[in-house]
Design a protein around this motif. Structure first.
Motif, PDB file in Angstrom:
ATOM      1  N   HIS A 108       0.862  -1.179   0.000  1.00  0.00           N
ATOM      2  CA  HIS A 108       0.000   0.000   0.000  1.00  0.00           C
ATOM      3  C   HIS A 108       0.902   1.234   0.000  1.00  0.00           C
ATOM      4  CE1 HIS A 108       0.705   0.205   4.415  1.00  0.00           C
ATOM      5  NE2 HIS A 108       0.494  -1.093   4.390  1.00  0.00           N
ATOM      6  N   PRO A 109       0.353   2.452  -0.169  1.00  0.00           N
ATOM      7  CA  PRO A 109       1.211   3.628  -0.330  1.00  0.00           C
ATOM      8  C   PRO A 109       2.240   3.838   0.785  1.00  0.00           C
ATOM      9  CG  PRO A 109      -0.995   4.173  -1.037  1.00  0.00           C
ATOM     10  CD  PRO A 109      -1.062   2.764  -0.468  1.00  0.00           C
ATOM     11  N   ALA A 110       1.887   3.533   2.039  1.00  0.00           N
ATOM     12  CA  ALA A 110       2.863   3.714   3.117  1.00  0.00           C
ATOM     13  C   ALA A 110       4.092   2.836   2.922  1.00  0.00           C
ATOM     14  CB  ALA A 110       2.214   3.413   4.476  1.00  0.00           C
ATOM     15  N   VAL A 111       3.914   1.654   2.328  1.00  0.00           N
ATOM     16  CA  VAL A 111       5.041   0.758   2.069  1.00  0.00           C
ATOM     17  C   VAL A 111       5.967   1.395   1.033  1.00  0.00           C
ATOM     18  CG1 VAL A 111       5.722  -1.527   1.270  1.00  0.00           C
ATOM     19  CG2 VAL A 111       3.608  -1.254   2.587  1.00  0.00           C
ATOM     20  N   ALA A 112       5.391   1.956  -0.025  1.00  0.00           N
ATOM     21  CA  ALA A 112       6.202   2.593  -1.066  1.00  0.00           C
ATOM     22  C   ALA A 112       7.003   3.754  -0.505  1.00  0.00           C
ATOM     23  CB  ALA A 112       5.293   3.077  -2.204  1.00  0.00           C
ATOM     24  N   VAL A 113       6.369   4.589   0.318  1.00  0.00           N
ATOM     25  CA  VAL A 113       7.068   5.758   0.870  1.00  0.00           C
ATOM     26  C   VAL A 113       8.099   5.326   1.908  1.00  0.00           C
ATOM     27  CG1 VAL A 113       6.792   7.972   2.029  1.00  0.00           C
ATOM     28  CG2 VAL A 113       5.051   7.191   0.414  1.00  0.00           C
ATOM     29  N   HIS A 114       7.755   4.327   2.724  1.00  0.00           N
ATOM     30  CA  HIS A 114       8.697   3.795   3.711  1.00  0.00           C
ATOM     31  C   HIS A 114       9.969   3.297   3.029  1.00  0.00           C
ATOM     32  CE1 HIS A 114      10.323   1.468   7.043  1.00  0.00           C
ATOM     33  NE2 HIS A 114      10.277   0.372   6.291  1.00  0.00           N
ATOM     34  N   ALA A 115       9.806   2.483   2.004  1.00  0.00           N
ATOM     35  CA  ALA A 115      10.964   1.936   1.296  1.00  0.00           C
ATOM     36  C   ALA A 115      11.729   3.034   0.573  1.00  0.00           C
ATOM     37  CB  ALA A 115      10.511   0.860   0.315  1.00  0.00           C
ATOM     38  N   ALA A 116      11.020   3.929  -0.104  1.00  0.00           N
ATOM     39  CA  ALA A 116      11.674   4.996  -0.857  1.00  0.00           C
ATOM     40  C   ALA A 116      12.496   5.894   0.064  1.00  0.00           C
ATOM     41  CB  ALA A 116      10.630   5.819  -1.609  1.00  0.00           C
ATOM     42  N   ASP A 117      11.921   6.290   1.181  1.00  0.00           N
ATOM     43  CA  ASP A 117      12.620   7.174   2.126  1.00  0.00           C
ATOM     44  C   ASP A 117      13.883   6.504   2.662  1.00  0.00           C
ATOM     45  OD1 ASP A 117      12.863   9.521   3.774  1.00  0.00           O
ATOM     46  OD2 ASP A 117      12.127   8.339   5.460  1.00  0.00           O
ATOM     47  N   ALA A 118      13.760   5.253   3.095  1.00  0.00           N
ATOM     48  CA  ALA A 118      14.919   4.545   3.650  1.00  0.00           C
ATOM     49  C   ALA A 118      15.996   4.335   2.594  1.00  0.00           C
ATOM     50  CB  ALA A 118      14.469   3.204   4.231  1.00  0.00           C
ATOM     51  N   LEU A 119      15.607   3.976   1.381  1.00  0.00           N
ATOM     52  CA  LEU A 119      16.584   3.722   0.320  1.00  0.00           C
ATOM     53  C   LEU A 119      17.297   5.000  -0.106  1.00  0.00           C
ATOM     54  CD1 LEU A 119      14.553   1.168  -1.829  1.00  0.00           C
ATOM     55  CD2 LEU A 119      16.591   0.685  -0.452  1.00  0.00           C
TER      56      LEU A 119
END
Length: 400
Positions: free
Chosen positions: A344-355
């Protein structure tokens, strides 16, 4: 018990509210005022969680009343009812009102809006933090972007494409305009997550009225906020937005979901902007803790009692930004907090921010990827593809 005040000189409207909310009397304390002066008398003697005011009232308008409420009871959520024929007079309410609702308004829509903002109040436990964040009517922009927007709007025929490009690259302006375009007042039937589309939908004359007339926007004082190096927030946010959209595309998300991921990525650190500008002294402690090797979220909780993710999600929720974007901002350091399963969108932002933080060599101070949760959702094996996609994002991000 939540206290709600309705202010309207239309007695028939107030009677309808009384009848509709009768069954909620055990949960909501409902008060009514026929004009602004009567409302101010009530507000002087009793705290309220929500104030709903009609724009057009004799004497003091709803916009003027909500400006008073903003000072008297800053923690109260401020909703205004306005008809589109009152567009120009409504510009005055752009800052003090958290949300605009169209009038005539279906009672069911009004109640749903109240329920949403009441649920939000649980997000920030500290009443002082909640009051300060609730007082925020707009977010500042990078000075250069702000001046370029002013210059463009003053031209006889402003370029909507250029205005959209400028807005889409600025966290503060994007959030502020999404606050307006997502209100039912403008009559759009789906939430808008694209700042460029927000510019197009509002149109040149409305933007002029809001920015040149009502002074909705202001430039960020980078000199005063120099200790925070806030100018780095914009390119980071653009890269996270582009990376989150790429991850969503890899996962086969629909175009609308990809757009939500992009918007949430752009706005994921909105809370940092709020904390730095509204809680400057406390946020200096956060900066000092990071310099001493501390972790960001722990430092924010210790200094302020809340994290930037909670503050940003709370403010965007107050402003009526789409729930998918709000939840992604709120949960971008903890994608499992919402209880939603899978991607879901929070997963995409979580991964993007950390990466992006990892790529910039900043991983130590910031929350790492929650690999355990990703593994539990069968998503850990997707990290290699996500990392490659984020590695191909240019430093300045990508066009929306």
């Amino acid at each position: 018990m939540k206290n709600i005040l309705f202010v309207d000189d239309d007695e028939q409207f107030l009677d309808g509210i009384r009848a509709l909310l009768h069954r909620r009397r055990r949960d909501w304390g409902i008060s009514f005022a026929a004009n602004a002066r009567e409302a101010l008398d009530i507000l002087s003697s009793e705290p309220f969680d929500v104030v709903v005011a009609d724009m057009r009232m004799p004497g003091m308008s709803g916009a003027e009343l909500l400006a008073e409420v903003q000072n008297l009871q800053p923690g109260a959520v401020r909703l205004i009812l306005s008809g589109y024929s009152e567009l120009r007079s409504s510009f005055k309410a752009a800052k003090p009102a958290h949300q605009f609702l169209s009038k005539p308004c279906r009672f069911e829509d009004l109640v749903a809006a109240i329920e949403r903002v009441i649920r939000l109040q649980r997000v920030l436990a500290d009443p002082g933090v909640r009051e300060t964040v609730s007082r925020v009517g707009s977010l500042p922009a990078l000075p250069d972007t702000y001046l370029r927007i002013l210059d463009e709007l003053r031209k006889p025929e402003p370029s909507m494409q250029l205005l959209g490009d400028l807005v889409a690259r600025d966290v503060g302006i994007s959030a502020t305009l999404l606050k307006l375009v997502n209100s039912s007042f403008f009559g759009f039937f789906r939430h808008v997550a694209n700042p460029r589309r927000a510019v197009t939908l509002l149109g040149t004359e409305t933007l002029k009225g809001l920015i040149l007339g009502a002074h909705l926007l202001s430039g960020l004082d980078l000199a005063r906020l120099k200790p925070f190096a806030l100018d780095a927030l914009w390119p980071h946010s653009m890269r996270v937005a582009a990376c989150a959209r790429s991850i969503a595309a890899l996962e086969g998300a629909a175009k609308e979901a990809q757009e939500q991921c992009w918007c949430a990525g752009l706005l994921h650190d909105t809370g940092k902007l709020v904390l730095a500008t509204e809680f400057t002294a406390g946020y200096l402690k956060v900066r000092d803790a990071l310099r001493a090797g501390g972790a960001l979220l722990e430092a924010e909780r210790a200094a302020l009692g809340s994290t930037h993710a909670e503050v940003g999600g709370f403010l965007l929720g107050l402003w009526g930004v789409g729930e998918e974007v709000v939840e992604a901002v709120f949960d971008h350091h903890d994608p499992g907090r919402s209880g939603l399963a899978g991607f879901h969108p929070a997963v995409a932002v979580h991964a993007a921010d950390a990466l992006v933080h990892e790529q910039d060599g900043e991983g130590a101070a910031f929350p790492a990827l929650d690999r355990e949760w990703l593994r539990s959702q069968g998503l850990e094996e997707r990290l290699e593809a996500w990392t490659e996609a984020c590695g191909n994002i240019p430093e300045e991000g990508a066009e929306q």
